[in-house]
Design a protein around this motif. Structure first.
Motif, PDB file in Angstrom:
ATOM      1  N   SER A 192     -13.379  27.972  -9.933  1.00  0.00           N
ATOM      2  CA  SER A 192     -13.431  26.524 -10.124  1.00  0.00           C
ATOM      3  C   SER A 192     -13.678  26.222 -11.580  1.00  0.00           C
ATOM      4  O   SER A 192     -13.946  27.105 -12.394  1.00  0.00           O
ATOM      5  N   ASP A 225     -14.698  25.111  -3.394  1.00  0.00           N
ATOM      6  CA  ASP A 225     -13.546  25.810  -2.841  1.00  0.00           C
ATOM      7  C   ASP A 225     -12.651  24.945  -1.966  1.00  0.00           C
ATOM      8  O   ASP A 225     -11.587  25.383  -1.536  1.00  0.00           O
ATOM      9  N   LYS A 229      -1.022  28.842  -9.051  1.00  0.00           N
ATOM     10  CA  LYS A 229      -1.995  29.902  -8.785  1.00  0.00           C
ATOM     11  C   LYS A 229      -2.934  30.068  -9.971  1.00  0.00           C
ATOM     12  O   LYS A 229      -4.143  30.269  -9.802  1.00  0.00           O
ATOM     13  N   THR A 252      -8.337  30.069 -14.691  1.00  0.00           N
ATOM     14  CA  THR A 252      -8.820  30.290 -13.329  1.00  0.00           C
ATOM     15  C   THR A 252      -7.648  30.774 -12.489  1.00  0.00           C
ATOM     16  O   THR A 252      -6.572  30.184 -12.515  1.00  0.00           O
ATOM     17  N   TYR A 279      -6.425  31.456  -8.710  1.00  0.00           N
ATOM     18  CA  TYR A 279      -6.653  31.234  -7.288  1.00  0.00           C
ATOM     19  C   TYR A 279      -5.888  32.289  -6.479  1.00  0.00           C
ATOM     20  O   TYR A 279      -4.993  32.956  -7.012  1.00  0.00           O
ATOM     21  N   ARG A 317      -9.064  23.790  -3.396  1.00  0.00           N
ATOM     22  CA  ARG A 317      -9.367  23.722  -4.818  1.00  0.00           C
ATOM     23  C   ARG A 317     -10.687  22.978  -5.008  1.00  0.00           C
ATOM     24  O   ARG A 317     -11.105  22.209  -4.139  1.00  0.00           O
TER      25      ARG A 317
END
Length: 317
Positions: free
Chosen positions: A34, A236, A257, A268, A270, A291
């Motif tokens: 995050s 999250d 991503k 970041t 993901y 997210r």
């Protein structure tokens, strides 16, 4: 002049719930990626961040001193906290852009509003509040308002006093901190001089609220090309709520991503990219996004009409 040192902000993001620390003897749960857990890319980046924060601290300290000690320099924001309502009709552009506004208001919609809506700047149109529901069953409230766009301008003597105070704080500081601090202040002062020449004007805005979860909005001119989108949630998972103009039948949101964090912070990453295709109902959409609240507004957005044709490709970050 108060400077925020945090690298990222989100206008409509809710408070972020920080992950609890692991207890002794327990296995730590990996922190979801995050914008609240940013790491410098390298030593050089870490040094630039350190210099920037030192400059921010000096600017804020100097500003506080001048605003509290120099007569006439405690300048208030353009919005004084007063909220009012009116039974005036909004601009026809409002009504022509949002179908829900063209139906009669229900008794519930005409009832006096309060809570988070009462903190809006300026005046809201009391007869044009509309309760709507997304295709996913999420209730939302559309609110129209107007406010005076007032430029907050500090007198030249206050800026001079702040510059003198900054120089006091810079004594003995490294050259990099000195250069960064003076550069930021010079940019601020230039903006002040431009703001002093800009005329004040009345601005229409459209806002979207979720029950017991706050909300926000955008000036109407911006809304017509970008919509009014906001997010609220934790590290999250977040909820994205959005309001779009008439003619938009589907909103497509795409999340990368890898989210860049600028030249000094590591990106970041993901687990995967995400694409959401949301049907529009009563001009609104809502979805849960894997997210953080700020990152939930870092998307590529495409508007489609009823036939599936692209109306607009809106990019926000």
């Amino acid at each position: 002049m108060t400077i925020r040192s945090h690298v990222l902000t989100a206008a409509l993001a809710g408070l972020l719930a920080l992950a609890p620390a692991a207890t002794a003897g327990a296995t730590a749960t990996p922190t979801p990626p995050s914008s609240t857990h940013l790491q410098p890319k390298n030593r050089a980046a870490a040094q630039r961040i350190k210099v920037g924060r030192a400059a921010t601290d000096i600017l804020n300290a100097a500003s506080t001193t001048v605003r509290t000690r120099v007569r006439g320099c405690d300048i208030k924001p353009g919005f004084d906290g007063t909220h009012t309502t009116t039974h005036d009709a909004p601009s026809p552009d409002f009504v022509n852009a949002i179908a829900a506004l063209r139906r009669p208001a229900t008794p519930a919609e005409l009832a006096p509003a309060g809570g988070v809506e009462a903190i809006l700047p300026g005046t809201t149109y009391a007869d044009y509040r509309r309760n709507v529901t997304t295709a996913s069953g999420h209730p939302l409230t559309i609110v129209l308002g107007r406010r005076k766009a007032v430029n907050v301008v500090f007198p030249a003597r206050c800026l001079d006093a702040e510059h003198a105070e900054i120089l006091k704080h810079l004594k003995g500081k490294p050259g990099a901190v000195r250069a960064k601090t003076l550069s930021i202040f010079a940019t601020f002062r230039k903006g002040q001089e431009a703001g002093a020449k800009a005329p004040e004007k009345t601005v229409d805005g459209v806002y979207l609220f979720s029950d017991n979860a706050g909300g926000g909005g955008a000036d109407f001119a911006y809304f017509k090309t970008h919509g009014a989108f906001g997010s609220i949630g934790g590290n999250d998972s977040s909820t994205v709520n959005g309001l779009v103009p008439d003619g938009v039948a589907t909103v497509k949101l795409s999340y990368a991503k890898v989210v860049p964090r600028g030249p000094d912070y590591k990106p970041t990453v993901y687990p995967s990219a995400v694409t959401l295709t949301l049907p529009v109902q009563e001009n609104v959409v809502s979805a849960t996004v894997p997210r953080s609240a700020p990152d939930a507004l870092d998307y590529r957005m495409i508007w489609l009409d009823a036939a599936g044709n692209v109306i607009d490709d809106v990019t926000q970050s």
